[in-house]
Design an enzyme around this catalytic site. Structure first.
Site: not given
Ligand code: GDP
Ligand code: IMO
Ligand code: MG
Length: 423
Positions: A39-41, A16, A13, A299, A224
Site C-alpha cells: 500500500a502507498g497512502h 483513501k 489508489d 509505492t 488496495q
Molecule cells: P490511496 O492508495 O488510495 O491512499 O491513494 P494514493 O495516495 O496512492 O493515490 C491517490 C493520489 O491522489 C495521491 O497522490 C493523492 O495526494 C491524490 N489525491 C487524492 N485526492 C485528490 C483530489 O481530489 N485531487 C487531486 N488532484 N489529487 C488527489
Molecule cells: P493502495 O493501498 C494499487 C496491485 C499491484 C498488483 C497487484 C498485486 O495504495 O491502494 P501485490 O504486491 O499486492 O501482490 O500486487 O495489486 N496493488 C496495488 N495497486 N494500490 C495498492 O495499494 C496496491 N497494492 C497492490 O500493482 O497489480
Molecule cells: Mg496508493
C-alpha cells in the site's frame, strides 16, 4: 464517531489516504486490517507530503491511536524504516500512539525473493506485483507455516523457526534460479527490527474490544481496492488479502455488528497499476493525467493505467462492500474535458453485461458501453461548497453516485485537507 469501514471501490489508489486523514479528525482510533507495505497512502498537510505504507494514515493527527491489526502482513525492517522516516518528518510516533498486533504475520526476505522470482518466471503473464512479498507471506499464513510478530519478538523461538523455514525456502529459491539467503544475515536484521518493535507489540484484539465497549470511534483504513480482493477481484490479477469490507472484521477482531457504516472511496475516473483487464482503459486520459504529473504509483513509482469511470465496477463494489456513503476524489482531474464518458455496461459482440463477468478471459474481451456527460471546463480546486461547484460537475457526481447505488457524501477537488466538500 460511528465505527467506519473505509474501502477502495476500484483498483486501489482511490485517494483513501487523503479521505482517512480527513475523517480521522472525528475518530479516536485508526486501524489497518489487511495488506502490507504494498500500500502507498498519500496525505498532504500544507506543503508537506507523507506517503504511508504500513502505518495508518491517522498517525498524522495528534492524540489519535493507530493500530496495525492481525490481518496485516508486516515487513518489520520496512516498518522500522517507516517509523524512523515519519519521525524525521516531525510526526510523533511511539508505542503510545502506534500498536502492532502480536498475531500479524511477518514478511520474510524469502517472501520478497519468491515474489520477484515467481513474477520473473511468469514472464508476460506476470501479475505486476509490488514485489513486497505479499503473496508468499499470505500463502505461508494459509499453509500454516508463517512466522508471526509474537515469534519475531521472542529471539529463541524466532531463531529456531527461521532455521527451519529458511532451509526449505532456499531450496525453492534455488529451483527458481534465485540466490539463496544467508541465515545469519537475516537473523541479524530481523533481531534488530524485533528489538526495535517489541514495545509497540500488544494484543490489539483485546485493546479494540475495550475501545468498542468504551464507545470510542474507530476508523478502519482499507488498503488496495475492491477489484484487487483475493475473492471478489479480477483474479489472478489481485492482491492476496480481502480488501473488501469483511476484511476489516477478520483483520481486526471487531465483530460485524459493531460496524456502523461503510464508506467507499473512488476516483472520478479509473486507474490501475499492474497487469490485468481494465475495460475502460484509455490512452488519451492517461496522457492527459500523466502530463499533469498525476497518477504515478506511491509505492513503486510506476505510471498508473488510466481510463473513464466504470460504473459497472463501482456498482459491484457497492454490492460486495455494502457501501453506504461515497467519497469521490480527483474530480479536478476532469476539469479540462469537453465531454466525459462513463461506462454503464459491457458488451462482447451482441451480448450485453451489466455485471463483471467472473471469467477473466471474458472480462478481458469486454468493450465498454458509454454514456456521455458534458464537461464543466472550469477549475474546481478552489471550490469549497457544494453549491459553488459548476452545475455540470454536480450533475456528473450525482450521476456516478446513483449509478454506483450509494449516497454521495464527500467530493474531493485536490490533495489538501481543505480541498474537501461535504454534502
Ligand atoms: P490511496 O492508495 O488510495 O491512499 O491513494 P494514493 O495516495 O496512492 O493515490 C491517490 C493520489 O491522489 C495521491 O497522490 C493523492 O495526494 C491524490 N489525491 C487524492 N485526492 C485528490 C483530489 O481530489 N485531487 C487531486 N488532484 N489529487 C488527489
Ligand atoms: P493502495 O493501498 C494499487 C496491485 C499491484 C498488483 C497487484 C498485486 O495504495 O491502494 P501485490 O504486491 O499486492 O501482490 O500486487 O495489486 N496493488 C496495488 N495497486 N494500490 C495498492 O495499494 C496496491 N497494492 C497492490 O500493482 O497489480
Ligand atoms: Mg496508493
Amino acid at each position: 464517531m460511528a465505527n467506519t469501514i473505509l474501502v477502495g471501490a476500484q483498483w486501489g489508489d482511490e485517494g483513501k489516504g487523503k479521505i482517512i486523514d480527513v475523517l480521522t479528525e472525528q475518530a479516536d482510533i485508526v486501524v489497518r486490517t489487511q495488506g502490507g507495505n504494498n500500500a502507498g497512502h498519500t496525505v498532504f498537510i500544507g506543503p508537506k507530503k507523507y506517503v504511508l505504507h504500513l502505518i495508518p494514515s491517522g498517525i498524522l493527527r495528534k492524540k489519535k491511536i493507530c493500530v496495525i491489526g492481525n490481518g496485516v502482513v508486516v515487513d518489520p525492517v520496512g516498518l522500522v524504516d517507516e517509523i524512523k522516516g515519519v519521525l524525521k518528518l516531525g510526526v510523533a510516533v511511539s508505542p503510545k500512539n502506534l500498536l502492532l498486533s502480536e498475531t500479524a504475520h511477518v514478511v520474510m526476505p524469502y517472501h520478497r525473493e519468491l515474489d520477484g522470482a515467481r513474477e520473473m518466471a511468469k514472464g508476460k503473464n506476470k501479475i505486476g506485483t509490488t514485489k513486497r512479498g505479499i503473496g508468499p507471506t499470505y500463502g505461508d499464513k494459509a499453509a500454516r507455516v508463517g512466522l508471526r510478530i509474537i515469534d519475531l519478538i521472542h529471539p529463541e523461538r524466532f531463531e529456531a523457526k527461521l532455521k527451519e523455514r529458511i532451509t526449505e525456502n532456499n531450496a525453492v529459491l534455488k529451483a527458481l534460479g534465485a540466490k539463496p539467503l544467508s541465515f545469519e544475515k537475516v537473523l541479524r536484521e530481523y533481531r534488530a527490527a524485533g528489538d526495535f518493535l517489541r514495545p509497540y507489540v500488544t494484543n490489539t484484539v483485546v485493546y479494540l474490544h475495550h475501545a468498542v465497549r468504551e464507545d470510542r470511534g474507530i476508523l478502519f483504513e482499507g488498503a488496495q481496492g475492491t477489484f484487487l480482493d483475493i475473492d471478489h477481484g479480477t483474479y489472478p490479477f489481485v492482491t492476496s488479502s480481502n480488501t473488501t469490507a469483511g476484511g476489516a472484521c477478520t483483520g481486526s477482531g471487531v465483530p460485524p455488528h459493531r460496524m456502523d457504516r461503510v464508506v467507499g472511496v473512488m476516483k472520478a475516473y479509473t486507474t490501475r497499476v499492474g497487469e490485468g483487464p481494465l475495460p475502460t482503459e484509455n490512452a488519451e486520459i492517461a496522457d492527459m493525467l500523466h502530463a499533469m504529473g498525476r497518477e504515478f504509483g506511491a509505492t513503486t513509482g510506476r505510471a498508473r493505467r488510466c481510463g473513464w469511470f466504470d460504473a459497472v465496477a463501482t456498482r459491484h463494489a457497492s454490492m460486495v462492500n455494502g457501501i453506504d456513503q461515497l467519497a469521490v476524489t480527483n474530480l479536478d482531474g476532469l476539469d479540462s474535458l469537453d465531454v466525459i464518458r462513463v461506462c454503464i455496461g459491457y458488451k462482447i459482440g451482441r451480448t450485453r453485461y451489466d455485471y463483471i463477468p467472473n471469467e477473466i478471459e471474458t472480462l478481458a474481451q469486454c468493450e465498454p458501453v458509454y454514456a456521455e456527460f458534458p464537461g464543466w471546463r472550469t477549475p474546481t480546486d478552489k471550490v469549497r461548497e457544494w453549491r459553488k461547484l459548476p452545475l455540470n460537475a454536480r450533475s456528473y457526481l450525482k450521476a456516478i453516485a446513483e449509478l454506483t447505488d450509494a449516497e454521495l457524501a464527500i467530493a474531493s477537488i485536490g490533495p489538501a485537507r481543505d480541498q474537501t466538500i461535504f454534502l
